[in-house]
Design a protein around this motif. Structure first.
Motif, mmCIF file in Angstrom:
data_model
loop_
_atom_site.group_PDB
_atom_site.id
_atom_site.type_symbol
_atom_site.label_atom_id
_atom_site.label_comp_id
_atom_site.label_asym_id
_atom_site.label_seq_id
_atom_site.Cartn_x
_atom_site.Cartn_y
_atom_site.Cartn_z
ATOM 1 N N ALA A 1 0.830 -1.202 0.000
ATOM 2 C CA ALA A 1 0.000 0.000 0.000
ATOM 3 C C ALA A 1 0.866 1.255 0.000
ATOM 4 C CB ALA A 1 -0.926 -0.002 1.213
ATOM 5 N N GLU A 2 0.753 2.036 -1.043
ATOM 6 C CA GLU A 2 1.545 3.265 -1.151
ATOM 7 C C GLU A 2 0.891 4.404 -0.374
ATOM 8 O OE1 GLU A 2 3.431 6.283 -4.536
ATOM 9 O OE2 GLU A 2 2.314 4.495 -5.164
ATOM 10 N N GLN A 3 1.701 5.142 0.368
ATOM 11 C CA GLN A 3 1.252 6.347 1.068
ATOM 12 C C GLN A 3 2.315 7.424 0.871
ATOM 13 O OE1 GLN A 3 -1.861 6.769 3.308
ATOM 14 N NE2 GLN A 3 -2.189 5.347 1.608
ATOM 15 N N SER A 4 2.483 7.817 -0.372
ATOM 16 C CA SER A 4 3.517 8.787 -0.718
ATOM 17 C C SER A 4 2.910 10.160 -0.977
ATOM 18 C CB SER A 4 4.286 8.311 -1.954
ATOM 19 O OG SER A 4 3.449 8.340 -3.091
ATOM 20 N N GLN A 5 3.788 11.143 -1.146
ATOM 21 C CA GLN A 5 3.339 12.518 -1.337
ATOM 22 C C GLN A 5 2.508 12.687 -2.600
ATOM 23 O OE1 GLN A 5 4.492 14.847 -3.762
ATOM 24 N NE2 GLN A 5 3.461 16.648 -2.899
ATOM 25 N N ARG A 6 2.808 11.914 -3.638
ATOM 26 C CA ARG A 6 2.063 12.080 -4.891
ATOM 27 C C ARG A 6 0.624 11.571 -4.769
ATOM 28 N NH1 ARG A 6 5.499 7.927 -8.699
ATOM 29 N NH2 ARG A 6 5.149 6.007 -7.539
ATOM 30 N N LEU A 7 0.324 10.809 -3.705
ATOM 31 C CA LEU A 7 -1.042 10.367 -3.473
ATOM 32 C C LEU A 7 -1.819 11.327 -2.572
ATOM 33 C CD1 LEU A 7 -0.519 6.536 -2.944
ATOM 34 C CD2 LEU A 7 -1.801 7.596 -4.791
ATOM 35 N N SER B 1 2.004 15.333 3.811
ATOM 36 C CA SER B 1 1.905 16.778 3.670
ATOM 37 C C SER B 1 2.205 17.165 2.238
ATOM 38 C CB SER B 1 2.879 17.481 4.616
ATOM 39 O OG SER B 1 2.994 18.857 4.304
ATOM 40 N N ALA B 2 1.547 18.227 1.782
ATOM 41 C CA ALA B 2 1.796 18.711 0.418
ATOM 42 C C ALA B 2 3.206 19.232 0.259
ATOM 43 C CB ALA B 2 0.783 19.796 0.062
ATOM 44 N N ALA B 3 3.863 19.531 1.366
ATOM 45 C CA ALA B 3 5.231 20.066 1.312
ATOM 46 C C ALA B 3 6.284 18.970 1.267
ATOM 47 C CB ALA B 3 5.483 20.963 2.523
ATOM 48 N N ASP B 4 5.874 17.710 1.379
ATOM 49 C CA ASP B 4 6.834 16.610 1.346
ATOM 50 C C ASP B 4 7.522 16.531 -0.012
ATOM 51 O OD1 ASP B 4 6.207 15.911 3.903
ATOM 52 O OD2 ASP B 4 4.811 14.318 3.344
ATOM 53 N N MET B 5 8.710 15.973 -0.014
ATOM 54 C CA MET B 5 9.453 15.789 -1.254
ATOM 55 C C MET B 5 9.220 14.377 -1.773
ATOM 56 S SD MET B 5 13.477 16.511 -2.025
ATOM 57 C CE MET B 5 14.042 15.341 -0.777
ATOM 58 N N GLN C 1 6.387 22.951 -7.830
ATOM 59 C CA GLN C 1 6.904 21.728 -7.222
ATOM 60 C C GLN C 1 8.258 22.022 -6.595
ATOM 61 O OE1 GLN C 1 7.278 18.396 -9.846
ATOM 62 N NE2 GLN C 1 7.888 16.970 -8.227
ATOM 63 N N SER C 2 8.422 21.606 -5.351
ATOM 64 C CA SER C 2 9.678 21.809 -4.644
ATOM 65 C C SER C 2 10.444 20.511 -4.560
ATOM 66 C CB SER C 2 9.411 22.338 -3.230
ATOM 67 O OG SER C 2 8.771 23.595 -3.286
ATOM 68 N N SER C 3 11.746 20.600 -4.697
ATOM 69 C CA SER C 3 12.623 19.437 -4.570
ATOM 70 C C SER C 3 13.860 19.871 -3.807
ATOM 71 C CB SER C 3 13.003 18.883 -5.952
ATOM 72 O OG SER C 3 13.901 17.809 -5.836
ATOM 73 N N GLY C 4 13.824 19.667 -2.494
ATOM 74 C CA GLY C 4 14.935 20.126 -1.673
ATOM 75 C C GLY C 4 14.928 21.645 -1.621
#
Length: 319
Positions: free
Chosen positions: A99-105, A173-177, A249-252
């Motif tokens: 089960a995926e629980q990543s930021q893109r979900l 969180s929407a701020a997660d990378m 989109q933020s990346s680091g």
């Protein structure tokens, strides 16, 4: 106000109580039935051996060495030839839910966030498998970590999986990378722990299928039974006519901003074509592996979707 906040919370995140409540909706879908009834999961729960077991298989002419206790006296009397009953030998089957629980979900434009859809579907299928006396375990994975639960035939094992789902969901969180290879790493781990005869249920973002994850699914599908449940949002497949939209989109420490004019017909057509190609890739993969594909939308109730899709797959079934 408290009621409104609870509704919003249920759409964006899950809690343990909600996942436990999914057990009451298991009867609304039927994943399991006798093999001759066309169950979508029939065949994976029986070995090819025919021995003493609980499920009747067939009747054949009695042969020397057969157990006389299994003689079918009705068929013997009717045919005047001794016949014996044969049974399917049950085989223990561990079920492993990825089960995926990543930021893109962590996104949803209608009924619920995609991460919530994954968690609810995992809970529903987990309860169904446990009720079917399967050993249940799994792997909950996100962008920075994963937690594994060894398959066991116990509610404690399932609740342990739910605890991980709740913790991951509450921490999104929407701020997660985002980590692009989270699905690939999870599938690699599944290949390490699963054995032939196991069932792997993969719940992930529909957009996560790339060359690497597809290869991992192919390798996994060679040795275990698979169910694929990619989750999507309507906005993943079609852009609305909403004028100029800005995305960031933020990346680091880096960030990128994109502007799209959704009034442009060519832009919306190209976006839809990419989504269609993504859908076709899932379908072709499922056909290649000969496995069940059950796409889930974040715009509808999980149970309703699974019930409707399974109804269309099993001729003659009625609600």
């Amino acid at each position: 106000m408290p009621t409104s906040m609870a509704v919003d919370q249920g759409r964006t995140r899950v809690d343990l109580a909600g996942l436990i409540e999914m057990r009451h909706r298991v009867r609304e879908i039927r994943l399991f039935s006798m093999p001759n009834r066309g169950s979508p999961l029939s065949g994976v729960h029986h070995s090819r051996l025919r021995g003493r077991g609980v499920d009747f298989d067939q009747v054949r002419v009695y042969q020397s060495g057969d157990d006389v206790r299994n003689i079918d006296w009705r068929v013997t009397a009717r045919t005047q030839v001794p016949h014996t009953k044969l049974f399917h030998e049950e085989r223990e089957r561990p079920v492993f839910i990825l089960a995926e629980q990543s930021q893109r979900l962590f996104f949803g434009s209608a009924h619920a966030f995609k991460s919530v859809v994954v968690a609810r579907a995992a809970a529903l299928l987990g309860w169904a498998c446990l009720d079917h006396n399967d050993r249940i375990g799994g792997l909950v994975f996100g962008d920075r970590a994963h937690h594994e639960v060894k398959p066991r035939r116990s509610k404690q094992s399932l609740l342990q999986l739910f605890n991980h789902l709740e913790r991951f969901s509450q921490g999104l969180s929407a701020a997660d990378m985002a980590t692009p290879d989270a699905l690939v790493q999870a599938l690699r781990r599944a290949r390490e722990v699963l054995r032939p005869g196991n069932l792997a249920i993969v719940l992930c973002d529909e957009r996560g299928l790339d060359d690497q994850s597809e290869q991992q699914l192919i390798l996994l599908g060679r040795h275990v039974e698979l169910m694929l449940l990619p989750v999507y949002d309507p906005l993943d497949r079609a852009l609305p006519v909403a004028g100029l939209l800005r995305f960031q989109q933020s990346s680091g420490q880096d960030s990128a901003e994109l502007e799209l004019d959704t009034n442009a017909d060519a832009l919306r057509a190209g976006y839809a074509a990419l989504a269609q190609a993504r859908m076709m890739r899932w379908q072709q993969l499922a056909q290649r592996l000969n496995v069940m594909l059950l796409p889930l939308s974040s715009a509808e109730d999980v149970v309703d979707q699974l019930r409707d899709q399974l109804d269309t797959r099993i001729p003659g079934r009625h609600r």
